[in-house]
Design a protein around this motif. Structure first.
Motif, PDB file in Angstrom:
ATOM      1  N   LYS A 293      76.599  26.473  30.662  1.00  0.00           N
ATOM      2  CA  LYS A 293      75.564  25.918  29.925  1.00  0.00           C
ATOM      3  C   LYS A 293      74.734  25.262  30.815  1.00  0.00           C
ATOM      4  O   LYS A 293      73.355  25.057  30.819  1.00  0.00           O
TER       5      LYS A 293
ATOM      6  N   LYS B  76      72.548  27.329  33.213  1.00  0.00           N
ATOM      7  CA  LYS B  76      71.475  27.841  32.562  1.00  0.00           C
ATOM      8  C   LYS B  76      70.495  26.875  32.221  1.00  0.00           C
ATOM      9  O   LYS B  76      69.320  26.961  32.569  1.00  0.00           O
ATOM     10  N   ASP B  77      70.903  25.554  31.933  1.00  0.00           N
ATOM     11  CA  ASP B  77      69.635  24.580  31.732  1.00  0.00           C
ATOM     12  C   ASP B  77      69.076  24.334  33.006  1.00  0.00           C
ATOM     13  O   ASP B  77      67.934  24.117  33.062  1.00  0.00           O
TER      14      ASP B  77
ATOM     15  N   VAL C 238      68.588  26.254  35.496  1.00  0.00           N
ATOM     16  CA  VAL C 238      67.513  27.330  35.875  1.00  0.00           C
ATOM     17  C   VAL C 238      66.352  27.286  35.129  1.00  0.00           C
ATOM     18  O   VAL C 238      65.236  27.257  35.671  1.00  0.00           O
ATOM     19  N   ASP C 239      66.644  27.014  33.716  1.00  0.00           N
ATOM     20  CA  ASP C 239      65.539  26.928  33.059  1.00  0.00           C
ATOM     21  C   ASP C 239      64.529  25.763  33.490  1.00  0.00           C
ATOM     22  O   ASP C 239      63.357  25.758  33.317  1.00  0.00           O
TER      23      ASP C 239
ATOM     24  N   ALA D 221      62.491  26.790  36.426  1.00  0.00           N
ATOM     25  CA  ALA D 221      61.631  28.013  36.315  1.00  0.00           C
ATOM     26  C   ALA D 221      60.503  27.396  35.304  1.00  0.00           C
ATOM     27  O   ALA D 221      59.345  28.009  35.314  1.00  0.00           O
TER      28      ALA D 221
ATOM     29  N   ARG E 206      60.938  26.733  32.135  1.00  0.00           N
ATOM     30  CA  ARG E 206      61.047  27.301  30.571  1.00  0.00           C
ATOM     31  C   ARG E 206      61.374  26.376  29.826  1.00  0.00           C
ATOM     32  O   ARG E 206      61.332  26.314  28.887  1.00  0.00           O
ATOM     33  N   LYS E 207      62.026  25.378  30.397  1.00  0.00           N
ATOM     34  CA  LYS E 207      62.350  23.839  29.704  1.00  0.00           C
ATOM     35  C   LYS E 207      61.264  22.708  30.374  1.00  0.00           C
ATOM     36  O   LYS E 207      61.538  22.953  31.588  1.00  0.00           O
ATOM     37  N   GLU E 208      60.763  22.065  29.552  1.00  0.00           N
ATOM     38  CA  GLU E 208      59.464  21.081  29.987  1.00  0.00           C
ATOM     39  C   GLU E 208      60.385  19.753  30.486  1.00  0.00           C
ATOM     40  O   GLU E 208      60.720  19.193  29.543  1.00  0.00           O
TER      41      GLU E 208
ATOM     42  N   LYS F 163      62.167  19.130  36.910  1.00  0.00           N
ATOM     43  CA  LYS F 163      61.789  20.303  37.762  1.00  0.00           C
ATOM     44  C   LYS F 163      61.467  19.906  39.163  1.00  0.00           C
ATOM     45  O   LYS F 163      61.440  20.448  40.199  1.00  0.00           O
TER      46      LYS F 163
END
Length: 159
Positions: free
Chosen positions: A111, A114-115, A117-118, A121, A123-125, A130
């Protein structure tokens, strides 16, 4: 005229501050302060009537150490990597207990990965996440996720 009004108001405010500082007996050991002190003594005396058995020094030290650990939290409960400390600990806590960021302790490595990577990328702001992850490779993200996923096991081993 404005200066006169401001001067008068300043004098009034300073006088009120002086009056309040000298008037309240609770804070200056007056009659009300003694009432509060007596209330504290009654609670202490009431609990001392059923005094527990005397503990040896080693037990007292253990209790004091436990109290300090509880007060300080999990700051030194187990070792984490320097990478986690520099990238994650300021928001998520030294051991993932969550400070400004969400609690990571107890989340699975998959989990967390995945978070991460998101976030990288977009996909999660979250601009902070980032910015922290933008230069990391996938292997770095996996290593961080595996470390975070292993926190519960590390906590058990350190106890």
């Amino acid at each position: 005229m404005k200066n006169t009004v401001v001067g008068i108001l300043t004098i009034i405010i300073v006088a009120l501050m002086g009056f309040v500082a000298t008037d309240d007996a609770v804070y200056h050991g007056g009659e009300h302060g003694k009432v509060i002190e007596d209330m504290g003594n009654k609670t202490v005396n009431a609990s001392s009537s059923t005094a527990p058995e005397e503990k040896d020094d080693r037990e007292k030290e253990k209790e004091q150490l436990k109290a300090l650990r509880d007060k300080a939290g999990n700051a030194g409960a187990f070792k984490v990597s320097q990478e986690y400390k520099s990238k994650c600990a300021s928001c998520h806590g030294v051991n993932g207990e969550g400070i400004m960021g969400p609690k990571l302790f107890g989340q699975s490595a998959d989990k967390v990965y995945k978070d991460l990577v998101d976030f990288k990328a977009g996909r999660k702001e979250n601009y902070i996440m980032k910015g922290l992850l933008i230069k990391l490779e996938e292997s770095d993200l996996r290593r961080l996720a595996d470390e975070i996923g292993d926190f519960p096991n590390r906590a058990k081993e350190s106890k």
